[in-house]
Design an enzyme around this catalytic site. Structure first.
Site, PDB file in Angstrom:
ATOM      1  N   ARG A   1       0.834  -1.060  -0.088  1.00  0.00           N
ATOM      2  CA  ARG A   1      -0.090  -0.076   0.035  1.00  0.00           C
ATOM      3  C   ARG A   1       0.885   1.153   0.221  1.00  0.00           C
ATOM      4  O   ARG A   1       1.719   1.317   0.842  1.00  0.00           O
ATOM      5  CB  ARG A   1      -0.949  -0.008   1.211  1.00  0.00           C
ATOM      6  N   LEU A   2       1.047   2.066  -0.970  1.00  0.00           N
ATOM      7  CA  LEU A   2       1.711   3.154  -1.256  1.00  0.00           C
ATOM      8  C   LEU A   2       1.241   4.317  -0.543  1.00  0.00           C
ATOM      9  O   LEU A   2       0.109   4.758  -1.087  1.00  0.00           O
ATOM     10  CB  LEU A   2       2.090   3.429  -2.360  1.00  0.00           C
ATOM     11  N   ASP A   3       1.942   4.870   0.413  1.00  0.00           N
ATOM     12  CA  ASP A   3       1.328   6.166   1.392  1.00  0.00           C
ATOM     13  C   ASP A   3       1.410   7.405   0.298  1.00  0.00           C
ATOM     14  O   ASP A   3       2.452   7.668  -0.222  1.00  0.00           O
ATOM     15  CB  ASP A   3       2.207   6.163   2.597  1.00  0.00           C
ATOM     16  N   ALA A   4       0.360   8.198   0.350  1.00  0.00           N
ATOM     17  CA  ALA A   4       0.313   9.456  -0.140  1.00  0.00           C
ATOM     18  C   ALA A   4       0.906   9.861  -1.386  1.00  0.00           C
ATOM     19  O   ALA A   4       1.856  10.412  -1.732  1.00  0.00           O
ATOM     20  CB  ALA A   4       0.900  10.581   0.917  1.00  0.00           C
ATOM     21  N   THR A   5       0.408   8.987  -2.631  1.00  0.00           N
ATOM     22  CA  THR A   5       1.096   8.955  -3.597  1.00  0.00           C
ATOM     23  C   THR A   5       0.974  10.433  -4.270  1.00  0.00           C
ATOM     24  O   THR A   5       1.857  10.683  -5.335  1.00  0.00           O
ATOM     25  CB  THR A   5       0.502   8.062  -4.690  1.00  0.00           C
TER      26      THR A   5
ATOM     27  N   GLU B   1      -2.670   5.342  -2.149  1.00  0.00           N
ATOM     28  CA  GLU B   1      -3.476   6.105  -1.473  1.00  0.00           C
ATOM     29  C   GLU B   1      -3.387   7.356  -1.931  1.00  0.00           C
ATOM     30  O   GLU B   1      -2.003   7.864  -2.619  1.00  0.00           O
ATOM     31  CB  GLU B   1      -2.724   6.095   0.137  1.00  0.00           C
TER      32      GLU B   1
END
Length: 303
Positions: free
Chosen positions: A261-265, A298
């Site tokens: 899950r990639l934070d704050a793309t 995200e």
């Protein structure tokens, strides 16, 4: 040496009490690896990487000496920081762990019931091992996918994980790297998939020593809500991209994770021909070798 590395960066034990290390430090003339009281000079390549073998095995701790700088630094790609982000890095052999999830088929997004889990607060003990004991109960409750909040090493005693500074090192506060592997192995035994929340948009304010190795990790061309933006598209961006893409592959290959899950793309800025998030996704799928993976980006403005 003719050692074939698994990852482009970090320390990898090669057997016979030898370890091979590779680090990017393009403006540093001399990088020495300090281990067991001995400083071994690494060979500088034309690409800004310094690499070489030194006497060490899994469990040994090492640091880098950069030119005449008095301070000793942890490895930017350290696999474990047993004394926290300011201490030495520990050599880890991922091949020593005995997995039991050979029949695990991977996971895709459709139909998943997701549980977001913070290792530090999920149990009284706040460890990977204690969390692993609760996996059967989560499965019984109908959870099919656990999204583990970021575990990258950070400064201090408590944290939600969004100020990570050693992106390859699962936090020592929760246990050893093999404890995290055991958690994932046990989840798979319970029929539960596991993805990891990773922060590729900024690094924490304390214990981040990347700048000592190269200022090119960061850029002032973009505004970032949490400090300096990461340089994915400017001068010297290729090794920076390699650092993050290698990190994504590492979690899939060495921890058997089912995705990221990639934070704050929206804070990941990149005008390269291949957007770094796409490059990360591609490497995750390659690393999974045909096993289905789940990638979640995200994006606060919901682009």
């Amino acid at each position: 040496s003719d050692y074939q590395r698994r990852s482009p960066i970090g320390a990898e034990p090669v057997g016979g009490d030898r370890t091979h290390v590779r680090v990017w430090a393009p403006r540093i003339g001399e990088v020495r690896v300090v281990c067991r009281g001995t400083a071994t000079r690494l060979t500088a390549g034309s690409d800004g990487y310094h690499s070489g073998e030194f006497a060490a095995a899994a469990g040994d701790r090492y640091q880098f000496k950069l030119d005449a700088d008095e301070k000793l630094y942890p490895d930017p790609a350290s696999r474990f920081q047993p004394e926290g982000p300011h201490g030495p890095s520990e050599i880890v052999d991922p091949r020593a762990f005995r997995w039991s999830d050979q029949s695990w088929a991977g996971a895709s997004i459709r139909g998943q019931v997701v549980y977001e889990l913070h290792v530090g607060t999920f149990t009284r003990e706040g460890t990977y091992a204690a969390a692993a004991k609760q996996l059967r109960e989560l499965a019984r409750a109908g959870i099919t996918l656990i999204e583990v909040m970021p575990v990258a090493e950070f400064d201090g005693r408590f944290g939600w994980g969004y100020d990570g500074v050693d992106l390859f090192a699962p936090s020592h506060l929760y246990g050893a790297p093999d404890d995290f592997r055991r958690f994932i192995d046990e989840a798979h035994r319970c029929g539960v998939a596991v993805i990891l929340d990773v922060v590729y948009n900024h690094l924490g304010p304390t214990g981040n020593y990347l700048r000592a190795f190269s200022p090119a990790y960061f850029t002032d061309r973009y505004d970032n809500e949490w400090g300096d933006a990461i340089n994915f598209d400017g001068p010297d961006a290729a090794p920076v991209r390699e650092f993050f893409v290698s990190n994504a592959a590492y979690w899939i290959e060495e921890f058997h994770l089912d995705g990221l899950r990639l934070d704050a793309t929206q804070q990941i800025y990149d005008s390269s021909p291949e957007y770094i998030v796409a490059a990360v996704g591609r490497r995750v799928r390659e690393a999974a070798g045909g096993r289905p993976t789940i990638l979640i980006a995200e994006n606060e403005p919901q682009d």
